[in-house]
Design a protein around this motif. Structure first.
Motif, PDB file in Angstrom:
ATOM      1  N   ASP A  76      -5.848   5.591   3.962  1.00 48.70           N
ATOM      2  CA  ASP A  76      -6.067   4.182   3.633  1.00 48.70           C
ATOM      3  C   ASP A  76      -6.659   4.007   2.240  1.00 48.70           C
ATOM      4  O   ASP A  76      -7.162   2.939   1.914  1.00 48.70           O
ATOM      5  CB  ASP A  76      -7.017   3.581   4.684  1.00 48.70           C
ATOM      6  CG  ASP A  76      -6.880   2.075   4.799  1.00 48.70           C
ATOM      7  OD1 ASP A  76      -5.791   1.556   4.504  1.00 48.70           O
ATOM      8  OD2 ASP A  76      -7.864   1.416   5.194  1.00 48.70           O
ATOM      9  N   GLN A  77      -6.565   5.044   1.410  1.00 52.36           N
ATOM     10  CA  GLN A  77      -7.229   5.028   0.119  1.00 52.36           C
ATOM     11  C   GLN A  77      -6.640   3.993  -0.836  1.00 52.36           C
ATOM     12  O   GLN A  77      -7.371   3.339  -1.584  1.00 52.36           O
ATOM     13  CB  GLN A  77      -7.139   6.413  -0.532  1.00 52.36           C
ATOM     14  CG  GLN A  77      -7.951   6.565  -1.805  1.00 52.36           C
ATOM     15  CD  GLN A  77      -9.430   6.691  -1.526  1.00 52.36           C
ATOM     16  OE1 GLN A  77      -9.895   7.746  -1.134  1.00 52.36           O
ATOM     17  NE2 GLN A  77     -10.177   5.621  -1.717  1.00 52.36           N
ATOM     18  N   ALA A 106     -10.739   8.838   5.633  1.00 53.45           N
ATOM     19  CA  ALA A 106      -9.967   7.620   5.385  1.00 53.45           C
ATOM     20  C   ALA A 106      -8.984   7.776   4.229  1.00 53.45           C
ATOM     21  O   ALA A 106      -8.569   6.779   3.633  1.00 53.45           O
ATOM     22  CB  ALA A 106     -10.913   6.457   5.104  1.00 53.45           C
ATOM     23  N   GLU A 115       0.701   1.919   5.625  1.00 50.35           N
ATOM     24  CA  GLU A 115       0.187   0.802   6.403  1.00 50.35           C
ATOM     25  C   GLU A 115      -0.035   1.252   7.845  1.00 50.35           C
ATOM     26  O   GLU A 115       0.448   2.300   8.278  1.00 50.35           O
ATOM     27  CB  GLU A 115       1.150  -0.384   6.379  1.00 50.35           C
ATOM     28  CG  GLU A 115       2.453  -0.147   7.113  1.00 50.35           C
ATOM     29  CD  GLU A 115       3.413  -1.319   7.003  1.00 50.35           C
ATOM     30  OE1 GLU A 115       3.065  -2.319   6.353  1.00 50.35           O
ATOM     31  OE2 GLU A 115       4.520  -1.227   7.562  1.00 50.35           O
ATOM     32  N   THR A 116      -0.754   0.433   8.583  1.00 50.80           N
ATOM     33  CA  THR A 116      -1.065   0.747   9.969  1.00 50.80           C
ATOM     34  C   THR A 116      -0.129  -0.019  10.893  1.00 50.80           C
ATOM     35  O   THR A 116       0.006  -1.235  10.788  1.00 50.80           O
ATOM     36  CB  THR A 116      -2.508   0.350  10.299  1.00 50.80           C
ATOM     37  OG1 THR A 116      -3.364   0.771   9.248  1.00 50.80           O
ATOM     38  CG2 THR A 116      -2.948   0.979  11.603  1.00 50.80           C
ATOM     39  N   TRP A 166      -0.085   5.578  11.556  1.00 53.71           N
ATOM     40  CA  TRP A 166       0.178   5.302  10.148  1.00 53.71           C
ATOM     41  C   TRP A 166       1.677   5.353   9.866  1.00 53.71           C
ATOM     42  O   TRP A 166       2.403   6.137  10.477  1.00 53.71           O
ATOM     43  CB  TRP A 166      -0.524   6.324   9.252  1.00 53.71           C
ATOM     44  CG  TRP A 166      -2.007   6.156   9.214  1.00 53.71           C
ATOM     45  CD1 TRP A 166      -2.941   6.926   9.838  1.00 53.71           C
ATOM     46  CD2 TRP A 166      -2.721   5.135   8.514  1.00 53.71           C
ATOM     47  NE1 TRP A 166      -4.208   6.459   9.563  1.00 53.71           N
ATOM     48  CE2 TRP A 166      -4.098   5.353   8.751  1.00 53.71           C
ATOM     49  CE3 TRP A 166      -2.343   4.052   7.720  1.00 53.71           C
ATOM     50  CZ2 TRP A 166      -5.094   4.542   8.225  1.00 53.71           C
ATOM     51  CZ3 TRP A 166      -3.337   3.247   7.186  1.00 53.71           C
ATOM     52  CH2 TRP A 166      -4.687   3.493   7.440  1.00 53.71           C
ATOM     53  N   GLU A 207      -9.782   3.256  10.251  1.00 54.12           N
ATOM     54  CA  GLU A 207     -10.395   4.565  10.051  1.00 54.12           C
ATOM     55  C   GLU A 207     -11.900   4.391  10.236  1.00 54.12           C
ATOM     56  O   GLU A 207     -12.610   4.001   9.311  1.00 54.12           O
ATOM     57  CB  GLU A 207     -10.082   5.130   8.665  1.00 54.12           C
ATOM     58  CG  GLU A 207     -10.705   6.476   8.396  1.00 54.12           C
ATOM     59  CD  GLU A 207     -10.766   7.380   9.615  1.00 54.12           C
ATOM     60  OE1 GLU A 207     -11.869   7.633  10.132  1.00 54.12           O
ATOM     61  OE2 GLU A 207      -9.691   7.827  10.077  1.00 54.12           O
ATOM     62  N   TRP A 241      -4.709  -4.541  13.319  1.00 55.29           N
ATOM     63  CA  TRP A 241      -5.147  -3.825  12.125  1.00 55.29           C
ATOM     64  C   TRP A 241      -4.735  -4.441  10.802  1.00 55.29           C
ATOM     65  O   TRP A 241      -5.351  -4.164   9.772  1.00 55.29           O
ATOM     66  CB  TRP A 241      -4.606  -2.391  12.182  1.00 55.29           C
ATOM     67  CG  TRP A 241      -4.992  -1.739  13.449  1.00 55.29           C
ATOM     68  CD1 TRP A 241      -4.176  -1.395  14.494  1.00 55.29           C
ATOM     69  CD2 TRP A 241      -6.308  -1.386  13.869  1.00 55.29           C
ATOM     70  NE1 TRP A 241      -4.901  -0.847  15.518  1.00 55.29           N
ATOM     71  CE2 TRP A 241      -6.217  -0.830  15.158  1.00 55.29           C
ATOM     72  CE3 TRP A 241      -7.563  -1.489  13.266  1.00 55.29           C
ATOM     73  CZ2 TRP A 241      -7.327  -0.377  15.859  1.00 55.29           C
ATOM     74  CZ3 TRP A 241      -8.673  -1.037  13.968  1.00 55.29           C
ATOM     75  CH2 TRP A 241      -8.545  -0.484  15.248  1.00 55.29           C
ATOM     76  N   GLU A 242      -3.668  -5.220  10.789  1.00 61.35           N
ATOM     77  CA  GLU A 242      -3.160  -5.739   9.521  1.00 61.35           C
ATOM     78  C   GLU A 242      -3.256  -7.267   9.493  1.00 61.35           C
ATOM     79  O   GLU A 242      -3.339  -7.920  10.538  1.00 61.35           O
ATOM     80  CB  GLU A 242      -1.698  -5.316   9.320  1.00 61.35           C
ATOM     81  CG  GLU A 242      -1.487  -3.804   9.269  1.00 61.35           C
ATOM     82  CD  GLU A 242      -1.922  -3.182   7.952  1.00 61.35           C
ATOM     83  OE1 GLU A 242      -2.341  -3.926   7.064  1.00 61.35           O
ATOM     84  OE2 GLU A 242      -1.833  -1.940   7.833  1.00 61.35           O
ATOM     85  N   PRO A 300       0.826  -1.205   0.000  1.00 60.07           N
ATOM     86  CA  PRO A 300       0.000   0.000   0.000  1.00 60.07           C
ATOM     87  C   PRO A 300       0.863   1.258   0.000  1.00 60.07           C
ATOM     88  O   PRO A 300       2.087   1.188   0.169  1.00 60.07           O
ATOM     89  CB  PRO A 300      -0.738  -0.122   1.335  1.00 60.07           C
ATOM     90  CG  PRO A 300       0.296  -0.741   2.239  1.00 60.07           C
ATOM     91  CD  PRO A 300       1.090  -1.704   1.373  1.00 60.07           C
ATOM     92  N   LYS A 305      -4.847   0.741  -0.693  1.00 60.95           N
ATOM     93  CA  LYS A 305      -4.393  -0.414   0.088  1.00 60.95           C
ATOM     94  C   LYS A 305      -3.444  -1.294  -0.713  1.00 60.95           C
ATOM     95  O   LYS A 305      -2.610  -1.999  -0.140  1.00 60.95           O
ATOM     96  CB  LYS A 305      -5.590  -1.248   0.546  1.00 60.95           C
ATOM     97  CG  LYS A 305      -6.563  -0.519   1.467  1.00 60.95           C
ATOM     98  CD  LYS A 305      -7.691  -1.456   1.856  1.00 60.95           C
ATOM     99  CE  LYS A 305      -8.672  -0.796   2.808  1.00 60.95           C
ATOM    100  NZ  LYS A 305      -9.475   0.264   2.134  1.00 60.95           N
TER     101      LYS A 305
END
Length: 545
Positions: free
Chosen positions: A161-162, A158, A63-64, A70, A440, A530-531, A60, A164
């Motif tokens: 995170d657009q 968000a 990433e989180t 972020w 998000e 989150w991942e 991406p 990914k």
């Protein structure tokens, strides 16, 4: 799970391997899946199984991290107002890409690849699973090889995170033919591992990307994702040392791993929280609106008594093992809104009912001819939730409240307005199921708690099933959605969380844990809320046997 940092403001506890290094290079690990991936192109839709594989190949823009922050991945930095990446009106986001990043075939990553990812991502007719997530994007332009300018019709909280997954234009095909790309079974990415082969229903293999931008990484030579449908067989392979990661082991496997020196289960709090939700409006009156009030749950004192009567500790520690107590549905991740903890006090619960006029009449209380009895609806087929409902039923019976359990098919309870789903049209007393917020959460929080989001014929997608209407809550949520400043947003979410707690419209019970089983020889990994599990596979290393 030793090695987990404790949760603080804005954080969620997660599992970190206590032996991060020094890392040893080399070795190929076996990652055990229970079914074959469906596709290795995330834009055409993927099962959670497939994403475990895709995540080591494709990357991406950002990433989180496990604590909810972020981190730039293919991007050089996270856009912000301070660095000029976000325009003053919040409608333009400019991404700067890392330089020197190569696709697995040696060609350079460029801003045009990000633009292409938008072109295919927004095309629902071509089969994109992300089309709705690009609704607010009006244009994407590559102003040079390393600059991407994204314009929005309105602010998108968000935006980070657009993108990914970034997809190469040169190695795919026409968007209209996306369902038939060779890429779907043999993807080319920029990640730490390169696709090698996919033998259907047997394995997917990836190997080290020798040109990966982080020197010395990845440490592993490769990963074999093995498809083994039998949980008994997967469990045996782990205990024999032939498997190194087992995705989502069940209860019996977990019991066998508990005392093992070869393999251990490692978990982190997941995004899914289990809660009881009250309908504040009268059901079955052919009126899906917020009035008249529910004969029981329209009384806040009655709701408080229910909250005092539920022994949540027993549910978390005896009924549901892979879970932790949670006091607010908004206490997950960076929004981490702490509220007054729920207290188990059945004597106080009974006293609260008495003071509110709910008098014992045999085994069940009553007030003004209305009995303290209601129906709790969940969904069928998930034993942990059903066991928790039974525990609550026992707790409420002790204080003179009768709760009947009527669980429904998944398609019924989670149906649409057009389906006349009971929660949509307001024909229920209480709901009991698990739901979650992703990293998000703003749009989901708005749908669930904003006073304008009560489901109706004119707003069939609203999710304020409680029929809980407070003007100030709407103002706080509108304020949270109008700024990229996380601190400001968190303050507003905290006000919403406090209001939820004060009004007792939702009683959170537990947050489920999620994770996998890992060989004690595998190190360098972190289990994140989150991942997906392979999010940090570039850090994994295998100790010599």
């Amino acid at each position: 799970t030793g090695g987990s940092p404790s949760a603080g403001a804005g954080e969620t506890a997660w599992y970190v391997d206590p032996s991060p290094g020094p890392a040893q290079s080399g070795g190929t690990i076996n990652y055990l899946l229970y079914e074959d991936p469906d596709s290795l192109n995330p834009y055409v839709g993927q099962t959670s199984i497939a994403v475990q594989v895709t995540t080591v190949i494709l990357e991406p823009l950002a990433e989180t991290l496990p604590n909810g922050d972020w981190s730039a991945r293919l991007a050089a930095e996270i856009p912000s107002l301070e660095n000029g990446g976000i325009s003053a009106d919040l409608l333009t986001v400019t991404w700067k890409l890392r330089e020197g990043v190569k696709w697995h075939d040696g060609k350079p990553l460029t801003a045009d690849d990000v633009k292409f990812s938008w072109e295919i991502g927004k095309d629902g007719e071509a089969g994109s699973a992300f089309a709705s997530e690009f609704d607010k994007v009006t244009s994407v332009e590559a102003t040079d090889d390393h600059t991407v300018v994204v314009k929005y019709s309105s602010f998108n909280p968000a935006f980070v995170d657009q993108f990914k997954y970034v997809i190469p234009r040169h190695a795919t095909g026409e968007a209209a033919d996306m369902m038939n790309w060779d890429f779907n079974r043999a993807p080319i990415g920029t990640g730490p591992f390169k696709f090698k082969e996919w033998a259907a229903a047997d394995h997917v293999s990836v190997v080290r990307n020798e040109d990966f931008r982080d020197a010395g990484q990845p440490y592993l030579d490769g990963i074999n994702f093995l498809v083994i449908p039998s949980e008994e067989s997967r469990t045996a392979q782990m205990l024999q040392g032939d498997g190194h990661v087992m995705l989502w082991p069940g209860g019996e496997a977990g019991d066998k791993f508990r005392d093992s020196t070869v393999v251990q289960s490692r978990t982190a709090p997941g995004i899914w929280t289990l809660a009881m939700i009250f309908n504040l409006s009268k059901p079955f009156d052919n009126d899906p609106g917020v009035t008249p009030p529910h004969p029981l749950f329209g009384d806040v004192e009655f709701r408080k008594a229910v909250g005092l009567a539920i022994n949540r500790d027993r549910i978390a520690n005896e009924v549901l093992r892979e879970s932790v107590l949670i006091d607010s549905p908004l206490a997950v991740g960076w929004i981490m809104s702490q509220v007054d903890p729920w207290v188990y006090d059945p004597d106080q619960a009974a006293a609260t009912l008495e003071a509110a006029g709910w008098k014992l009449n045999g085994d069940v209380r009553a007030k003004d001819g209305v009995k303290a009895e209601f129906v709790c609806n969940g969904y069928t087929g998930y034993l942990p939730n059903e066991l928790a409902q039974l525990a609550i039923q026992e707790d409420l019976k002790k204080i003179g409240i009768s709760m009947k359990i009527e669980n429904q098919d998944f398609a019924v309870i989670f149906g649409t307005w057009a389906d006349k789903s009971p929660r949509m049209i307001g024909d229920f007393d209480s709901l009991f199921y698990d739901s979650g917020f992703f990293i998000e959460p703003h749009n989901s929080i708005v749908l669930r708690y904003h006073p304008d989001q009560v489901p109706s014929a004119t707003n069939p997608s609203g999710q304020n099933f409680m029929r809980w209407v407070r003007k100030d809550v709407g103002e706080w949520l509108d304020a949270a959605g109008s700024t990229p400043d996380r601190d400001e947003r968190r303050k507003n979410y905290q006000k919403v969380a406090d209001a939820l707690r004060d009004d007792v419209v939702v009683i959170p019970v537990v947050q489920f844990l999620e994770g996998n089983a890992y060989s004690t020889r595998l190190h360098g990994f972190a289990v994140s809320t989150w991942e997906y599990s392979t999010w940090d596979a570039q850090n994994w290393w295998l100790a010599k046997a």
